[in-house]
Design a protein around this motif. Structure first.
Motif, PDB file in Angstrom:
ATOM      1  N   VAL A 133       6.229  28.465  47.919  1.00 17.66           N
ATOM      2  CA  VAL A 133       6.706  28.769  49.268  1.00 17.66           C
ATOM      3  C   VAL A 133       6.778  27.476  50.072  1.00 17.66           C
ATOM      4  O   VAL A 133       5.781  26.776  50.217  1.00 17.66           O
ATOM      5  CB  VAL A 133       5.765  29.766  49.989  1.00 17.66           C
ATOM      6  N   ILE A 134       7.963  27.162  50.560  1.00 17.31           N
ATOM      7  CA  ILE A 134       8.138  25.960  51.373  1.00 17.31           C
ATOM      8  C   ILE A 134       8.935  26.327  52.629  1.00 17.31           C
ATOM      9  O   ILE A 134       9.709  27.275  52.616  1.00 17.31           O
ATOM     10  CB  ILE A 134       8.855  24.822  50.608  1.00 17.31           C
ATOM     11  N   PRO A 135       8.729  25.597  53.731  1.00 14.82           N
ATOM     12  CA  PRO A 135       9.466  25.913  54.958  1.00 14.82           C
ATOM     13  C   PRO A 135      10.873  25.345  54.918  1.00 14.82           C
ATOM     14  O   PRO A 135      11.140  24.338  54.248  1.00 14.82           O
ATOM     15  CB  PRO A 135       8.627  25.212  56.036  1.00 14.82           C
ATOM     16  N   ASP A 136      11.781  25.997  55.608  1.00 12.16           N
ATOM     17  CA  ASP A 136      13.129  25.454  55.785  1.00 12.16           C
ATOM     18  C   ASP A 136      13.053  24.435  56.917  1.00 12.16           C
ATOM     19  O   ASP A 136      12.945  24.798  58.082  1.00 12.16           O
ATOM     20  CB  ASP A 136      14.106  26.577  56.133  1.00 12.16           C
ATOM     21  N   VAL A 137      13.095  23.167  56.556  1.00 11.73           N
ATOM     22  CA  VAL A 137      12.901  22.103  57.554  1.00 11.73           C
ATOM     23  C   VAL A 137      14.172  21.336  57.845  1.00 11.73           C
ATOM     24  O   VAL A 137      14.163  20.360  58.584  1.00 11.73           O
ATOM     25  CB  VAL A 137      11.817  21.102  57.081  1.00 11.73           C
TER      26      VAL A 137
ATOM     27  N   ILE B  95      31.767  24.439  48.123  1.00 13.26           N
ATOM     28  CA  ILE B  95      31.323  23.649  49.284  1.00 13.26           C
ATOM     29  C   ILE B  95      30.086  24.289  49.915  1.00 13.26           C
ATOM     30  O   ILE B  95      29.108  23.610  50.238  1.00 13.26           O
ATOM     31  CB  ILE B  95      32.461  23.530  50.330  1.00 13.26           C
ATOM     32  N   GLN B  96      30.119  25.619  50.079  1.00 12.54           N
ATOM     33  CA  GLN B  96      28.960  26.309  50.661  1.00 12.54           C
ATOM     34  C   GLN B  96      27.738  26.189  49.760  1.00 12.54           C
ATOM     35  O   GLN B  96      26.625  25.982  50.239  1.00 12.54           O
ATOM     36  CB  GLN B  96      29.308  27.783  50.877  1.00 12.54           C
ATOM     37  N   ASN B  97      27.948  26.297  48.450  1.00 12.98           N
ATOM     38  CA  ASN B  97      26.824  26.159  47.522  1.00 12.98           C
ATOM     39  C   ASN B  97      26.247  24.749  47.552  1.00 12.98           C
ATOM     40  O   ASN B  97      25.041  24.564  47.397  1.00 12.98           O
ATOM     41  CB  ASN B  97      27.270  26.512  46.097  1.00 12.98           C
ATOM     42  N   ARG B  98      27.101  23.749  47.736  1.00 16.43           N
ATOM     43  CA  ARG B  98      26.619  22.362  47.861  1.00 16.43           C
ATOM     44  C   ARG B  98      25.731  22.226  49.098  1.00 16.43           C
ATOM     45  O   ARG B  98      24.684  21.571  49.056  1.00 16.43           O
ATOM     46  CB  ARG B  98      27.803  21.392  47.974  1.00 16.43           C
ATOM     47  N   GLU B  99      26.166  22.821  50.207  1.00 16.31           N
ATOM     48  CA  GLU B  99      25.396  22.727  51.445  1.00 16.31           C
ATOM     49  C   GLU B  99      24.022  23.378  51.298  1.00 16.31           C
ATOM     50  O   GLU B  99      23.009  22.829  51.735  1.00 16.31           O
ATOM     51  CB  GLU B  99      26.174  23.389  52.590  1.00 16.31           C
ATOM     52  N   VAL B 100      23.991  24.556  50.669  1.00 12.92           N
ATOM     53  CA  VAL B 100      22.720  25.246  50.468  1.00 12.92           C
ATOM     54  C   VAL B 100      21.829  24.460  49.519  1.00 12.92           C
ATOM     55  O   VAL B 100      20.619  24.311  49.743  1.00 12.92           O
ATOM     56  CB  VAL B 100      22.946  26.669  49.927  1.00 12.92           C
ATOM     57  N   ALA B 101      22.419  23.929  48.418  1.00 16.07           N
ATOM     58  CA  ALA B 101      21.644  23.146  47.455  1.00 16.07           C
ATOM     59  C   ALA B 101      21.040  21.917  48.129  1.00 16.07           C
ATOM     60  O   ALA B 101      19.887  21.549  47.862  1.00 16.07           O
ATOM     61  CB  ALA B 101      22.530  22.724  46.280  1.00 16.07           C
ATOM     62  N   MET B 102      21.787  21.280  49.014  1.00 24.11           N
ATOM     63  CA  MET B 102      21.266  20.110  49.727  1.00 24.11           C
ATOM     64  C   MET B 102      20.115  20.516  50.641  1.00 24.11           C
ATOM     65  O   MET B 102      19.118  19.792  50.761  1.00 24.11           O
ATOM     66  CB  MET B 102      22.388  19.463  50.545  1.00 24.11           C
ATOM     67  N   LYS B 103      20.211  21.696  51.264  1.00 21.27           N
ATOM     68  CA  LYS B 103      19.123  22.181  52.114  1.00 21.27           C
ATOM     69  C   LYS B 103      17.861  22.420  51.285  1.00 21.27           C
ATOM     70  O   LYS B 103      16.759  22.026  51.690  1.00 21.27           O
ATOM     71  CB  LYS B 103      19.538  23.472  52.824  1.00 21.27           C
ATOM     72  N   LEU B 104      18.023  23.041  50.125  1.00 21.88           N
ATOM     73  CA  LEU B 104      16.881  23.287  49.250  1.00 21.88           C
ATOM     74  C   LEU B 104      16.261  21.982  48.774  1.00 21.88           C
ATOM     75  O   LEU B 104      15.031  21.850  48.702  1.00 21.88           O
ATOM     76  CB  LEU B 104      17.309  24.125  48.047  1.00 21.88           C
ATOM     77  N   LEU B 105      17.106  21.010  48.452  1.00 25.90           N
ATOM     78  CA  LEU B 105      16.609  19.711  47.991  1.00 25.90           C
ATOM     79  C   LEU B 105      15.822  19.011  49.086  1.00 25.90           C
ATOM     80  O   LEU B 105      14.737  18.460  48.834  1.00 25.90           O
ATOM     81  CB  LEU B 105      17.781  18.839  47.531  1.00 25.90           C
ATOM     82  N   LYS B 106      16.329  19.029  50.306  1.00 22.37           N
ATOM     83  CA  LYS B 106      15.620  18.401  51.425  1.00 22.37           C
ATOM     84  C   LYS B 106      14.261  19.056  51.646  1.00 22.37           C
ATOM     85  O   LYS B 106      13.265  18.372  51.910  1.00 22.37           O
ATOM     86  CB  LYS B 106      16.465  18.482  52.709  1.00 22.37           C
ATOM     87  N   ALA B 107      14.221  20.382  51.538  1.00 23.56           N
ATOM     88  CA  ALA B 107      12.961  21.097  51.740  1.00 23.56           C
ATOM     89  C   ALA B 107      11.940  20.694  50.677  1.00 23.56           C
ATOM     90  O   ALA B 107      10.760  20.491  50.973  1.00 23.56           O
ATOM     91  CB  ALA B 107      13.201  22.601  51.702  1.00 23.56           C
ATOM     92  N   ARG B 108      12.383  20.555  49.429  1.00 17.35           N
ATOM     93  CA  ARG B 108      11.460  20.187  48.350  1.00 17.35           C
ATOM     94  C   ARG B 108      11.003  18.729  48.473  1.00 17.35           C
ATOM     95  O   ARG B 108       9.847  18.410  48.200  1.00 17.35           O
ATOM     96  CB  ARG B 108      12.110  20.427  46.992  1.00 17.35           C
TER      97      ARG B 108
END
Length: 333
Positions: free
Chosen positions: A181-185, A240-253
């Motif tokens: 569990v990680i926060p969306d930052v 494009i949308q999947n790239r944006e979400v993947a980048m969000k997940l990567l930043k959170a990790r």
């Protein structure tokens, strides 16, 4: 009222959401104060002129207020830096073969039902189906105020003991699944990722995600070369949308890794032992030979496993929060 307030639309929306949340919190407490003040005034009048019917109405008005105050008291325990944020939950099947993959899917269903009960929104970003049943891994975002504050108590290894439905001999099986569990930052923490540090692959979406998974060639797998972190997203309708979400997940990790480094360094300077990962067993669900759910950190127990697996996780969350706050769990089953 600042002239440049809306120049950064994302930042402005984030601040407006925070403002609305604070307004709602203040409104809740002020509403309770008004109700209690009115009841106090009625009580003083009843002392002067007793009225059994009115006394009964005042008595009936108190339990709902007490219940609401109890819930608000738990919210006051959520004072961590990111407790108010949305939560990104990942579930991975551990040892136990097909039973473990089935157990991972049971946990996903449990948390989705928990979120529904709290009126939180959910979105499954990735779903890797199991070989015979269940799932190997999945990532879901749970959106709602204090979602991370509540769900951080769920991070760790979860154990299931039952008679295996996948064993012809119907023998007792112990299965494990890991919950992260990680926060969306993304909206508040600045994390720089250089384009040359990531590799991106696209592939066709697969898995038993039903309406949650869009089966097109738009799925994205993103790898951060320096850290080796890999994230995937196959839910959105476009690449494009999947790239944006993947980048969000990567930043959170990446933020989670940086936060762990800071905590470990602080603990090292204090001379404390640091657990490097969520590898410890935090909770066990036993369906056979008896029915019980036990949290090994707080020793809180529940005898109704069916109710727990249907999303009734709050008693364990509250017990964890009270334990962290130095209290003793008082919620009954």
């Amino acid at each position: 009222m600042a002239p440049d307030f809306w120049s950064d639309n994302r930042k402005a929306q984030s601040q407006m959401q925070q403002l609305n949340a604070l307004r709602e919190e203040i409104s809740t407490w002020e509403g309770l104060a008004t109700q209690l003040s009115d009841l106090h005034g009625l009580a003083e009048l009843l002392d002067e002129e007793p009225d059994e019917e009115m006394q009964a109405e005042v008595a009936q008005s108190l339990p709902p207020i007490e219940e609401q105050i109890e819930k608000l008291q738990f919210a006051l325990m959520l004072s961590g830096e990111h407790d108010e944020r949305d939560a990104i939950v990942s579930i991975h099947a551990g040892s136990g073969g097909v039973d473990a993959q089935d157990w991972a899917e049971m946990l996903l269903r449990m948390y989705l039902r928990w979120a529904e009960q709290h009126r939180f929104r959910t979105e499954i970003y990735d779903y890797s189906e199991g070989e015979e049943a269940g799932l190997k891994s999945t990532t879901v975002e749970i959106r709602g105020r204090y979602a991370f504050g509540y769900l951080r108590s769920e991070a760790g290894t979860h154990r299931l003991i039952r008679l295996s439905p996948f064993d012809a001999a119907h023998r007792r099986q112990t299965s494990f699944a890991k919950v992260e569990v990680i926060p969306d930052v993304e909206s508040s923490i600045e994390i720089t990722i250089r384009p040359e540090d990531i590799e991106v692959d696209t592939y066709r979406s697969t898995g038993a995600g039903g309406q949650h998974v869009n089966k097109t060639d738009s799925a994205v797998r993103m790898r951060h070369i320096p850290s080796g972190i890999v994230v995937t997203c196959q839910n959105e309708r476009s690449q494009i949308q999947n790239r944006e979400v993947a980048m969000k997940l990567l930043k959170a990790r990446l933020y989670e890794i940086e936060l762990k480094k800071r905590e470990e360094e602080t603990a090292r300077l204090k001379g404390e032992h640091v657990q490097a990962d969520f590898g410890t067993q935090i909770r066990s669900v036993t369906v056979h030979p008896y029915s019980i759910v036990k949290d090994h950190r707080t020793n809180f127990e529940m005898g109704d496993t069916e109710r727990y697996l249907s999303g009734d996780v709050d008693p364990f969350i509250y017990a964890y929060l009270q334990d962290k706050a130095g209290g003793v769990a008082s919620l009954e089953e």
